[in-house]
Write a protein that holds these residues in place. Structure first.
Motif, PDB file in Angstrom:
ATOM      1  N   PHE A  14      48.073  53.319  45.058  1.00 45.62           N
ATOM      2  CA  PHE A  14      48.010  52.259  45.187  1.00 45.62           C
ATOM      3  C   PHE A  14      49.872  52.234  45.471  1.00 45.62           C
ATOM      4  O   PHE A  14      50.626  51.108  45.830  1.00 45.62           O
ATOM      5  CB  PHE A  14      48.282  51.154  43.808  1.00 45.62           C
ATOM      6  CG  PHE A  14      47.013  50.617  43.441  1.00 45.62           C
ATOM      7  CD1 PHE A  14      46.599  49.695  44.550  1.00 45.62           C
ATOM      8  CD2 PHE A  14      46.069  51.479  42.819  1.00 45.62           C
ATOM      9  CE1 PHE A  14      45.053  49.760  44.016  1.00 45.62           C
ATOM     10  CE2 PHE A  14      44.506  50.693  41.984  1.00 45.62           C
ATOM     11  CZ  PHE A  14      44.240  49.788  43.168  1.00 45.62           C
ATOM     12  N   PHE A  18      50.528  49.965  48.229  1.00 46.77           N
ATOM     13  CA  PHE A  18      51.087  48.455  47.378  1.00 46.77           C
ATOM     14  C   PHE A  18      52.705  48.726  47.407  1.00 46.77           C
ATOM     15  O   PHE A  18      53.551  46.939  47.610  1.00 46.77           O
ATOM     16  CB  PHE A  18      50.409  48.143  46.348  1.00 46.77           C
ATOM     17  CG  PHE A  18      48.926  47.687  46.386  1.00 46.77           C
ATOM     18  CD1 PHE A  18      48.507  48.168  47.515  1.00 46.77           C
ATOM     19  CD2 PHE A  18      48.409  46.761  44.966  1.00 46.77           C
ATOM     20  CE1 PHE A  18      47.114  46.940  47.400  1.00 46.77           C
ATOM     21  CE2 PHE A  18      47.259  46.337  45.064  1.00 46.77           C
ATOM     22  CZ  PHE A  18      46.462  46.930  46.113  1.00 46.77           C
ATOM     23  N   LEU A  26      44.733  39.858  45.452  1.00 39.57           N
ATOM     24  CA  LEU A  26      43.032  40.713  44.914  1.00 39.57           C
ATOM     25  C   LEU A  26      42.315  39.604  45.937  1.00 39.57           C
ATOM     26  O   LEU A  26      42.387  38.875  44.225  1.00 39.57           O
ATOM     27  CB  LEU A  26      43.298  41.218  43.980  1.00 39.57           C
ATOM     28  CG  LEU A  26      45.138  41.982  43.954  1.00 39.57           C
ATOM     29  CD1 LEU A  26      44.328  43.156  42.270  1.00 39.57           C
ATOM     30  CD2 LEU A  26      45.194  43.305  44.511  1.00 39.57           C
ATOM     31  N   ALA A  41      43.902  48.128  40.300  1.00 36.75           N
ATOM     32  CA  ALA A  41      45.550  47.609  40.896  1.00 36.75           C
ATOM     33  C   ALA A  41      46.187  46.980  39.122  1.00 36.75           C
ATOM     34  O   ALA A  41      47.760  47.783  39.253  1.00 36.75           O
ATOM     35  CB  ALA A  41      45.160  46.887  41.677  1.00 36.75           C
ATOM     36  N   LEU A  53      50.915  41.056  41.751  1.00 37.48           N
ATOM     37  CA  LEU A  53      49.711  40.437  41.774  1.00 37.48           C
ATOM     38  C   LEU A  53      49.466  39.493  41.211  1.00 37.48           C
ATOM     39  O   LEU A  53      49.770  38.790  40.698  1.00 37.48           O
ATOM     40  CB  LEU A  53      49.308  41.876  41.082  1.00 37.48           C
ATOM     41  CG  LEU A  53      49.540  43.544  41.329  1.00 37.48           C
ATOM     42  CD1 LEU A  53      48.104  44.222  40.662  1.00 37.48           C
ATOM     43  CD2 LEU A  53      49.141  43.273  43.260  1.00 37.48           C
TER      44      LEU A  53
END
Length: 334
Positions: A14, A18, A26, A41, A53
């Motif tokens: 990640f 990310f 997501l 995640a 997120l």
């Protein structure tokens, strides 16, 4: 090796995909792969201030069980204090369900990502999915571009689409959920022989006995992507040397005829796409290239472009005139 993902490996994965992003949406259907994406995640992000997120589930209205699956995803997201939304994208047609649903799904996800200010969309495609895509492209007669299959990152309407699990076997994601005693949903459509991917999965054992393992197929995709990158660079150089603009059209100089066949083909395809804007199918492009080589002069339409060639080797591509009201294609269409 089907060990669970965790620890340094989970963090590294990640961190790589990310960290540069400020807000990742997501895409979570509730199946094993996407549930693992949500859980892994969220665990990683819990130790960081960013990226933010969010979670979205697309509902195509194809199965009655979907409502319960969406509720399960919402509960898991809530456990991690992540916002979740259901996106309705009904599939109205009864043919080409897979491709229609895929198109609608990405349209809904990208639109929502833009709405909430997310600069990235993450899906849970795995190494298994990559291998299946290679096989499907082989069956469809794809060339090098198609055999590169899915890319780890791709831009969609201003949103970067990430596939962080593309090198991870599905079995490792299932092991990760089992280790955490997490449940997931099984979509019966994934085993329905009416769909190509389900038929390929049913034949997996036979393919692997012949050496067509998921790992080898995914390696083929990686190598084809590497080949495509080199060819694209060669086409960039060829375009700079041999293509000029004329209004909304393009002119390919006669000297381009001396280029290697694959470079000439890709250069022609690029010109057609730039002028016409449509999808250029490889088989039709090859037929057009053959005509240009074998016929002293002529003209044809392809993907919204009208391509004309004359003795001496010059090729002119211009936007094709509108089709007649009856929908019939003009003479020379491909």
């Amino acid at each position: 090796m089907n060990d669970p993902l965790g620890g340094a490996e989970q963090a590294a994965l990640f961190e790589r995909w990310f960290v540069p992003r400020r807000h990742v949406l997501l895409a979570v259907s509730g199946g094993a792969d996407s549930t693992a994406l949500l859980v892994l995640a969220a665990e990683w992000a819990d130790k960081r201030e960013r990226p933010k997120l969010s979670v979205a589930t697309v509902d195509h209205g194809l199965r009655a069980e979907a409502a319960e699956e969406i509720e399960t995803v919402a509960r898991i997201a809530a456990d991690f204090e992540l916002p979740h939304v259901r996106l309705a994208a009904p599939v109205g047609r009864k043919t080409k369900i897979e491709s229609t649903a895929r198109t609608l799904r990405y349209e809904a996800l990208v639109a929502y990502a833009r709405e909430i200010g997310a600069d990235a969309l993450a899906t849970a495609h795995t190494l298994d999915d990559q291998a299946e895509t290679v096989l499907m492209r082989l069956a469809a007669g794809s060339g090098p571009v198609g055999l590169a299959a899915m890319r780890q990152t791709v831009e969609r309407g201003g949103v970067l689409h990430l596939r962080p699990f593309l090198g991870v076997p599905k079995a490792r994601l299932i092991a990760s959920l089992e280790q955490r005693v997490m449940r997931w949903s099984d979509d019966a459509m994934n085993a329905d022989p009416a769909f190509a991917r389900a038929r390929l999965r049913a034949g997996r054992a036979a393919l692997e006995r012949e050496g067509l393992t998921h790992e080898r197929l995914a390696t083929l995709a990686f190598r084809m992507a590497r080949v495509n990158a080199a060819l694209d660079a060669a086409v960039d150089a060829a375009a700079s040397a041999h293509v000029s603009e004329k209004g909304k059209g393009r002119i390919v100089a006669p000297a381009a005829a001396a280029l290697p066949d694959e470079i000439k083909l890709r250069l022609l395809g690029r010109v057609v796409h730039e002028v016409g804007g449509g999808r250029v199918h490889l088989e039709r492009l090859e037929r057009l290239a053959d005509r240009i080589v074998t016929e002293p002069q002529g003209a044809a339409t392809l993907a919204g472009a009208r391509v004309a060639w004359r003795p001496g080797g010059r090729i002119v591509a211009q936007p094709a005139p509108p089709r007649r009201g009856d929908g019939a294609g003009g003479r020379g269409g491909l």
